[in-house]
Design a protein around this motif. Sequence first.
Motif, PDB file in Angstrom:
ATOM      1  N   UNK A 255       0.827  -1.209   0.000  1.00  0.00           N
ATOM      2  CA  UNK A 255       0.000   0.000   0.000  1.00  0.00           C
ATOM      3  C   UNK A 255       0.863   1.261   0.000  1.00  0.00           C
ATOM      4  N   UNK A 256       1.874   1.288   0.858  1.00  0.00           N
ATOM      5  CA  UNK A 256       2.744   2.471   0.923  1.00  0.00           C
ATOM      6  C   UNK A 256       3.498   2.690  -0.386  1.00  0.00           C
ATOM      7  N   UNK A 257       4.033   1.608  -0.953  1.00  0.00           N
ATOM      8  CA  UNK A 257       4.785   1.737  -2.212  1.00  0.00           C
ATOM      9  C   UNK A 257       3.878   2.217  -3.339  1.00  0.00           C
ATOM     10  N   UNK A 258       2.683   1.629  -3.428  1.00  0.00           N
ATOM     11  CA  UNK A 258       1.761   2.000  -4.500  1.00  0.00           C
ATOM     12  C   UNK A 258       1.326   3.460  -4.373  1.00  0.00           C
ATOM     13  N   UNK A 259       0.987   3.879  -3.156  1.00  0.00           N
ATOM     14  CA  UNK A 259       0.531   5.257  -2.957  1.00  0.00           C
ATOM     15  C   UNK A 259       1.637   6.257  -3.273  1.00  0.00           C
ATOM     16  N   UNK A 260       2.873   5.913  -2.947  1.00  0.00           N
ATOM     17  CA  UNK A 260       3.998   6.803  -3.245  1.00  0.00           C
ATOM     18  C   UNK A 260       4.158   6.993  -4.751  1.00  0.00           C
ATOM     19  N   UNK A 261       4.051   5.899  -5.499  1.00  0.00           N
ATOM     20  CA  UNK A 261       4.179   5.980  -6.957  1.00  0.00           C
ATOM     21  C   UNK A 261       3.009   6.752  -7.562  1.00  0.00           C
ATOM     22  N   UNK A 262       1.794   6.455  -7.092  1.00  0.00           N
ATOM     23  CA  UNK A 262       0.605   7.114  -7.645  1.00  0.00           C
ATOM     24  C   UNK A 262       0.611   8.614  -7.356  1.00  0.00           C
ATOM     25  N   UNK A 263       1.133   9.004  -6.197  1.00  0.00           N
ATOM     26  CA  UNK A 263       1.276  10.433  -5.911  1.00  0.00           C
ATOM     27  C   UNK A 263       2.301  11.067  -6.849  1.00  0.00           C
ATOM     28  N   UNK A 264       3.409  10.359  -7.069  1.00  0.00           N
ATOM     29  CA  UNK A 264       4.496  10.887  -7.890  1.00  0.00           C
ATOM     30  C   UNK A 264       4.029  11.180  -9.314  1.00  0.00           C
TER      31      UNK A 264
ATOM     32  N   UNK B  52       0.945  11.752 -10.167  1.00  0.00           N
ATOM     33  CA  UNK B  52      -0.208  12.640 -10.170  1.00  0.00           C
ATOM     34  C   UNK B  52      -1.552  11.974 -10.319  1.00  0.00           C
ATOM     35  N   UNK B  53      -1.618  10.659 -10.103  1.00  0.00           N
ATOM     36  CA  UNK B  53      -2.885   9.940 -10.254  1.00  0.00           C
ATOM     37  C   UNK B  53      -3.758  10.087  -9.014  1.00  0.00           C
ATOM     38  N   UNK B  54      -3.120  10.158  -7.835  1.00  0.00           N
ATOM     39  CA  UNK B  54      -3.881  10.360  -6.611  1.00  0.00           C
ATOM     40  C   UNK B  54      -3.287  11.541  -5.849  1.00  0.00           C
ATOM     41  N   UNK B  55      -4.099  12.123  -4.991  1.00  0.00           N
ATOM     42  CA  UNK B  55      -3.660  13.221  -4.134  1.00  0.00           C
ATOM     43  C   UNK B  55      -3.788  12.787  -2.680  1.00  0.00           C
ATOM     44  N   UNK B  56      -2.846  13.228  -1.855  1.00  0.00           N
ATOM     45  CA  UNK B  56      -2.841  12.845  -0.454  1.00  0.00           C
ATOM     46  C   UNK B  56      -3.644  13.850   0.362  1.00  0.00           C
ATOM     47  N   UNK B  57      -4.344  13.353   1.376  1.00  0.00           N
ATOM     48  CA  UNK B  57      -5.124  14.195   2.275  1.00  0.00           C
ATOM     49  C   UNK B  57      -4.951  13.722   3.709  1.00  0.00           C
ATOM     50  N   UNK B  58      -5.438  14.514   4.641  1.00  0.00           N
ATOM     51  CA  UNK B  58      -5.450  14.151   6.062  1.00  0.00           C
ATOM     52  C   UNK B  58      -4.062  13.729   6.537  1.00  0.00           C
ATOM     53  N   UNK B  59      -3.046  14.525   6.164  1.00  0.00           N
ATOM     54  CA  UNK B  59      -1.656  14.273   6.593  1.00  0.00           C
ATOM     55  C   UNK B  59      -1.177  12.873   6.239  1.00  0.00           C
ATOM     56  N   UNK B  60      -1.532  12.401   5.059  1.00  0.00           N
ATOM     57  CA  UNK B  60      -1.052  11.104   4.595  1.00  0.00           C
ATOM     58  C   UNK B  60      -1.886   9.920   5.026  1.00  0.00           C
ATOM     59  N   UNK B  61      -2.995  10.152   5.698  1.00  0.00           N
ATOM     60  CA  UNK B  61      -3.833   9.050   6.169  1.00  0.00           C
ATOM     61  C   UNK B  61      -4.992   8.750   5.231  1.00  0.00           C
ATOM     62  N   UNK B  62      -5.121   9.522   4.149  1.00  0.00           N
ATOM     63  CA  UNK B  62      -6.191   9.278   3.181  1.00  0.00           C
ATOM     64  C   UNK B  62      -5.729   9.730   1.795  1.00  0.00           C
ATOM     65  N   UNK B  63      -6.349   9.150   0.774  1.00  0.00           N
ATOM     66  CA  UNK B  63      -5.985   9.462  -0.605  1.00  0.00           C
ATOM     67  C   UNK B  63      -7.254   9.597  -1.439  1.00  0.00           C
ATOM     68  N   UNK B  64      -7.202  10.486  -2.415  1.00  0.00           N
ATOM     69  CA  UNK B  64      -8.337  10.619  -3.323  1.00  0.00           C
ATOM     70  C   UNK B  64      -7.838  10.584  -4.761  1.00  0.00           C
ATOM     71  N   UNK B  65      -8.704  10.136  -5.638  1.00  0.00           N
ATOM     72  CA  UNK B  65      -8.364  10.078  -7.054  1.00  0.00           C
ATOM     73  C   UNK B  65      -8.272  11.488  -7.616  1.00  0.00           C
ATOM     74  N   UNK B  66      -7.258  11.715  -8.447  1.00  0.00           N
ATOM     75  CA  UNK B  66      -7.086  13.030  -9.049  1.00  0.00           C
ATOM     76  C   UNK B  66      -7.874  13.181 -10.344  1.00  0.00           C
TER      77      UNK B  66
END
Length: 212
Positions: A15-24, A26-40
């Motif tokens: 989960x951490x690896x995937x979210x890091x790549x998806x943020x990089x 620009x596919x997802x955006x991070x919210x709530x200080x890294x505790x939630x993610x939303x689709x961009x």
Amino acid sequence: MSLRSLVHEFGLEEANDACEILQHVGVVAVEDDGLAFRSAGDMFRRWYGRYGTLTGGRMHDPELHARLADVRSDLADKYLSAWRIFQAQIPNYSGAVGELRDILTLLLDSIAPSKSVQTEAGFRFEQGQTRPTRRQRVRYAARKRHERERSREIASDFDLVERLSKVVTDVYGRTSGLTHTTATREQAYQALKQWESIFAQLLPASNDDTTE
């Protein structure tokens, strides 16, 4: 989507690896200080809704996964890894069996460390041993769990603890044998279900701390 739900579905490292790549990218955006993610964007959201979830083919026990994670996150990751190997189409499933054996070793290090076991009142080393055996550590872990479940009369059943320690010894021996040979899919499934039962008996339920 919360990070907690992603970890529950895919495992901590994945989960951490995937979210890091998806943020990089620009596919997802991070919210709530890294505790939630939303689709961009809608494209990825639609793709994830169709292909991104494992729920449809999930075979692991979510409750047991959560209880393992409460002790150590790597235990929960190994549990998911064992089921993922089982779900693959491969000629040898000994990798799944090996993950299960490793879970027990790491679990006992956390809930029945040798130092705690040998300082318990009445402890004696088994003949020829200088450290508590796996059987003794399982007994210790089982007793500690039962002490937290005083509302259950069976919790003080000495025979229950002894039977569990014998089962663990027998299953561990068979599992170790399979890690050095070719394990069939059927053998891996049997091992998975046996270990699930063992882990469930060693680990307190998530609401044990609030049980009066």
